[in-house]
Design an enzyme around this catalytic site. Structure first.
Site, short mmCIF file in Angstrom:
data_model
loop_
_atom_site.label_atom_id
_atom_site.label_comp_id
_atom_site.label_asym_id
_atom_site.label_seq_id
_atom_site.Cartn_x
_atom_site.Cartn_y
_atom_site.Cartn_z
N ILE A 26 0.82 -1.21 0.00
CA ILE A 26 0.00 0.00 0.00
C ILE A 26 0.85 1.26 0.00
O ILE A 26 0.34 2.37 -0.16
CB ILE A 26 -0.97 0.01 1.21
CG1 ILE A 26 -0.23 -0.23 2.53
CG2 ILE A 26 -2.04 -1.03 1.03
CD1 ILE A 26 0.23 0.96 3.23
N ASP A 180 13.67 12.44 8.74
CA ASP A 180 13.02 12.19 7.46
C ASP A 180 11.67 12.91 7.42
O ASP A 180 10.62 12.30 7.22
CB ASP A 180 12.82 10.68 7.26
CG ASP A 180 12.65 10.30 5.79
OD1 ASP A 180 12.76 11.20 4.94
OD2 ASP A 180 12.41 9.12 5.51
#
Length: 233
Positions: A26, A180
């Site tokens: 996904i 990140d």
């Protein structure tokens, strides 16, 4: 699917390990892909599985440190310690390949922000996590683009403040930075909360390191260029 075969090596056949397993990923992660699954006790989870061979490939790229030094030196600003920059990036990239470290980082953040009114961090499922597999609770919520399309100005201002608070509070209070911070790692809840994903690249500072770093942030936040240069030097 190649990642499913890697998962089989780490945990066993996913159709036996999980009550329900979706072969189709996904989402894509930095060095792996994410599948939706349901545990045997009925919990919906996200299972991040590392791409086969990615560790060896990145390790080989990072092995020749001298080449990396030379590459960075070719475009770095004069006066920067290019070897220190390369060493830092190299160390963090190697860490990102070990999902056990990411699991510890995520658990650390989740424990700290547990029961927070508007900051969420998914819980790790340790018994279903290994060096190359990371399983954590499933998070529903809007993606960054969907949130921008559906939200009004007040909701966007609130979300921006939450992201800023999470980043700055983690640095000042935890001495850590989730390295990140991009839109793919945010999920926006209907209650106005923001969930933060992906803790594979986390930088922590010791108290002594933080004491050296903190004055430079005063220069940045105060838009004081002279102070920033002095602190960095």
């Amino acid at each position: 699917d190649v990642c499913s075969s890697d998962l089989t090596e780490e945990l066993g056949d996913p159709r036996k390990v999980f009550l329900d397993w979706s072969d189709t990923p996904i989402a894509a992660a930095s060095v792996g892909q994410v599948h939706r699954a349901v545990t045997r006790d009925g919990r919906v989870v996200a299972v991040k599985v590392q791409y086969p061979g990615i560790g060896d490939a990145i390790g080989a790229d990072l092995a020749n440190v001298q080449v990396l030094y030379n590459m960075v030196s070719a475009f770095a600003l004069k006066g920067l310690d290019t070897e220190a920059i390369v060493d830092e990036v190299r160390d963090r990239m190697v860490e990102e390949l070990d999902y056990r470290l990411e699991a510890r980082n995520q658990t650390w953040f989740a424990d700290y922000y547990r029961d927070h009114p508007f900051i969420r961090v998914p819980e790790v499922i340790p018994e279903l996590s290994t060096e190359r597999v990371l399983t954590s609770e499933w998070v529903d919520g809007l993606s960054f683009d969907a949130f921008l399309e559906q939200s009004d100005e007040a909701a966007r201002q609130r979300a921006g403040e939450i992201i800023w608070r999470f980043t700055q509070h983690s640095i000042y209070r935890l001495g850590a930075f989730n390295g990140d911070p991009h839109p793919g790692n945010y999920r926006f809840g209907p209650d106005g909360s923001v969930t933060f994903l992906d803790f594979g690249l986390v930088k922590r500072w010791s108290p002594d390191e933080w004491a050296q770093l903190e004055p430079s942030l005063y220069g940045i936040l105060g838009a004081d260029a002279d102070l920033l240069v002095q602190a960095m030097e």
